[in-house]
Scaffold this active site. Structure first.
Site, PDB file in Angstrom:
ATOM      1  N   CYS A 153      -0.094   2.718  -0.621  1.00 57.79           N
ATOM      2  CA  CYS A 153       0.362   3.733  -1.577  1.00 57.79           C
ATOM      3  C   CYS A 153       1.459   4.598  -0.985  1.00 57.79           C
ATOM      4  O   CYS A 153       2.360   5.060  -1.686  1.00 57.79           O
ATOM      5  CB  CYS A 153      -0.806   4.587  -2.041  1.00 57.79           C
ATOM      6  SG  CYS A 153      -1.681   5.458  -0.716  1.00 57.79           S
ATOM      7  N   HIS A 156      -4.590   9.696  -1.137  1.00 56.86           N
ATOM      8  CA  HIS A 156      -3.804   8.772  -1.951  1.00 56.86           C
ATOM      9  C   HIS A 156      -2.411   9.352  -2.176  1.00 56.86           C
ATOM     10  O   HIS A 156      -2.273  10.506  -2.597  1.00 56.86           O
ATOM     11  CB  HIS A 156      -4.502   8.539  -3.290  1.00 56.86           C
ATOM     12  CG  HIS A 156      -3.870   7.482  -4.136  1.00 56.86           C
ATOM     13  ND1 HIS A 156      -3.478   6.257  -3.631  1.00 56.86           N
ATOM     14  CD2 HIS A 156      -3.545   7.457  -5.459  1.00 56.86           C
ATOM     15  CE1 HIS A 156      -2.964   5.520  -4.606  1.00 56.86           C
ATOM     16  NE2 HIS A 156      -2.984   6.241  -5.718  1.00 56.86           N
ATOM     17  N   GLN A 180       0.344  -1.967  -6.089  1.00 56.84           N
ATOM     18  CA  GLN A 180       0.197  -2.190  -4.654  1.00 56.84           C
ATOM     19  C   GLN A 180      -0.787  -3.301  -4.329  1.00 56.84           C
ATOM     20  O   GLN A 180      -0.847  -3.768  -3.184  1.00 56.84           O
ATOM     21  CB  GLN A 180      -0.253  -0.899  -3.971  1.00 56.84           C
ATOM     22  CG  GLN A 180      -1.670  -0.472  -4.303  1.00 56.84           C
ATOM     23  CD  GLN A 180      -2.019   0.898  -3.770  1.00 56.84           C
ATOM     24  OE1 GLN A 180      -1.448   1.887  -4.189  1.00 56.84           O
ATOM     25  NE2 GLN A 180      -2.978   0.950  -2.840  1.00 56.84           N
TER      26      GLN A 180
END
Length: 457
Positions: free
Chosen positions: A268, A404, A262
């Site tokens: 993400c 995340h 990324q």
């Protein structure tokens, strides 16, 4: 690049060296004592912290300082605050050797048109006196486990030199090199502390993120919007009746594309969703395609591109757009661009999305039967993760502070230690060739909190 003789001569300054300023903080005001403008977002952060607590267990606000900068249509408040919390009587949650009940917290609150959103919350027990912030809030959380050896800093210089060579780092000035070495050394101490407290088989140490402060790492690579957990509602998935097999890995079944990167973008959420859709399309159509994350970064108006997003919103955006292009047709650049989606180039579509069970056994059964799953986790310790099965203390890796988004591709056991196999989006030069292994059981780090999948009919 700064000469190593210069760096060595600056070692005596390291214990007091200041951390580098966060990237992207240009234009921010200096840290200043609380004002009415800072107290409003601080009180909102406190209210969020106390949410769900009974009255006698709620914390109260102590000292507050902070700074503010413009962020899009609103203001981003970075706050430091002490919270005074009632004594803890739970032996499980009070297992760390900390007697004081004063917490040092770092909050980031976004104010858009009068609506507050908590983007970050990091709190750790400290003494009643606010600790020096040069080592970060994370360092104050842990006791120093062992005295540092006399030659520690000289060894760290050698390790830092190897780090620069391995990850091809360059710094524009000697001052910047000094700051980065100071951050690196502090991070190695933090990694040692995480290592000592981990109950799994994970190894922590030097990674490509070792010269970043905790604040930089979170700001650049993590996704604070996941903590809010708000987004498009999804129907619950129909449970799978068959029990979960002892182990499963979709990588061995051809349903997982190569690990992607990324870059310096908090996207993400897009990688997690495209990974899931790639697997779903493969299982329904027999064709594994690498799909475009950049399309979501540019064209998903429900999310915030590199500032974070929610998988549930991304599924909705894919349906609204009409599908996803491939990576080849809409390549990834790692920053927000003008949407250039072309319906004529769509290769994959979805019909719906579903929310999966929070029961880990049911989640495993669904994964083995239906394909890789988009999940969100608490990224505690991942900045320094190298290999092995991570199992942080639940207190340190709360399942309710996920930040995340990743892809769950399988599960199994190593030497009788159960694990989840997780595909990350930080490139193959992180972790186990881009993969993270997390202990399976008891909702480790929130692996089961926000599990979801696209539906392809």
């Amino acid at each position: 690049m700064a000469s190593w003789l210069t760096l060595v001569s600056l070692l005596v300054l390291l214990p007091g060296a200041a951390s580098a300023p966060p990237r992207g903080a240009a234009g921010a005001q200096a840290w200043e004592p609380a004002s009415p403008e800072l107290l409003r977002p601080a009180r909102f952060a406190l209210e969020t912290y106390n949410r769900g607590r009974v009255a006698e267990m709620r914390a109260v606000l102590g000292a507050v300082s902070g700074r503010v900068r413009q962020a899009g249509r609103g203001s981003l408040y970075s706050l430091k605050a002490t919270l005074l919390e009632p004594p803890c009587n739970d032996p499980v949650m009070c297992q760390l050797p900390v007697s004081e009940k004063t917490l040092l917290c770092t909050f980031e609150v976004l104010d858009e048109l009068g609506k507050h959103t908590l983007l970050r919350r990091d709190c750790g027990p400290v003494a009643t006196k606010i600790a020096d912030d040069k080592n970060g809030t994370f360092g104050s959380f842990f006791p120093l486990l062992n005295p540092l050896p006399q030659n520690f800093y000289m060894k760290m210089v050698s390790l830092f030199k190897d780090f620069i060579t391995t990850y091809n780092r360059t710094y524009e000035t000697e001052e910047e090199a000094q700051r980065r070495m100071s951050i690196f050394i502090n991070n190695m101490v933090q990694a040692q502390r995480i290592q000592a407290l981990d109950r799994g088989t994970a190894q922590y140490g030097v990674t490509k993120f070792s010269d970043l402060t905790e604040e930089e790492f979170r700001t650049i690579y993590l996704n604070p919007l996941l903590k809010e957990g708000l987004g498009k509602e999804m129907h619950p998935a129909k449970p799978v009746d068959d029990p979960a097999p002892p182990e499963w890995d979709w990588r061995n079944k051809g349903a997982v594309t190569e690990v992607k990167n990324q870059g310096m973008c908090g996207s993400c959420w897009a990688f997690s969703v495209t990974g899931n859709v790639e697997g779903q399309w493969f299982l329904k159509q027999g064709d594994l395609l690498s799909l475009s994350e950049q399309e979501l970064v540019d064209c998903d108006t429900l999310d915030k591109a590199c500032m974070g997003g929610l998988p549930s919103n991304a599924y909705s955006a894919i349906k609204t757009l009409g599908g996803l292009e491939t990576e080849d047709d809409y390549s990834y650049h790692g920053h927000l661009q003008t949407c250039s989606f072309s319906a004529e180039k769509v290769k994959v579509y979805i019909n719906d999305s579903v929310e999966l069970s929070k029961d880990e056994q049911k989640l495993a059964a669904w994964l083995a039967n239906k394909g890789p799953v988009s999940i969100a986790i608490n990224a505690f310790g991942m900045q320094f993760y190298r290999r092995g099965i991570s199992r942080p203390l639940r207190l340190l890796c709360s399942p309710w502070f996920i930040d995340h988004a990743v892809l769950l591709v399988g599960y199994g056991n190593r030497s009788d230690v159960p694990f989840w196999a997780i595909k990350n989006s930080w490139g193959t030069d992180w972790g186990e060739e881009g993969y993270y292994y997390l202990h399976r059981g008891s909702g480790a780090c929130g692996v089961n909190v926000m599990a979801s999948s696209a539906v392809v009919n």
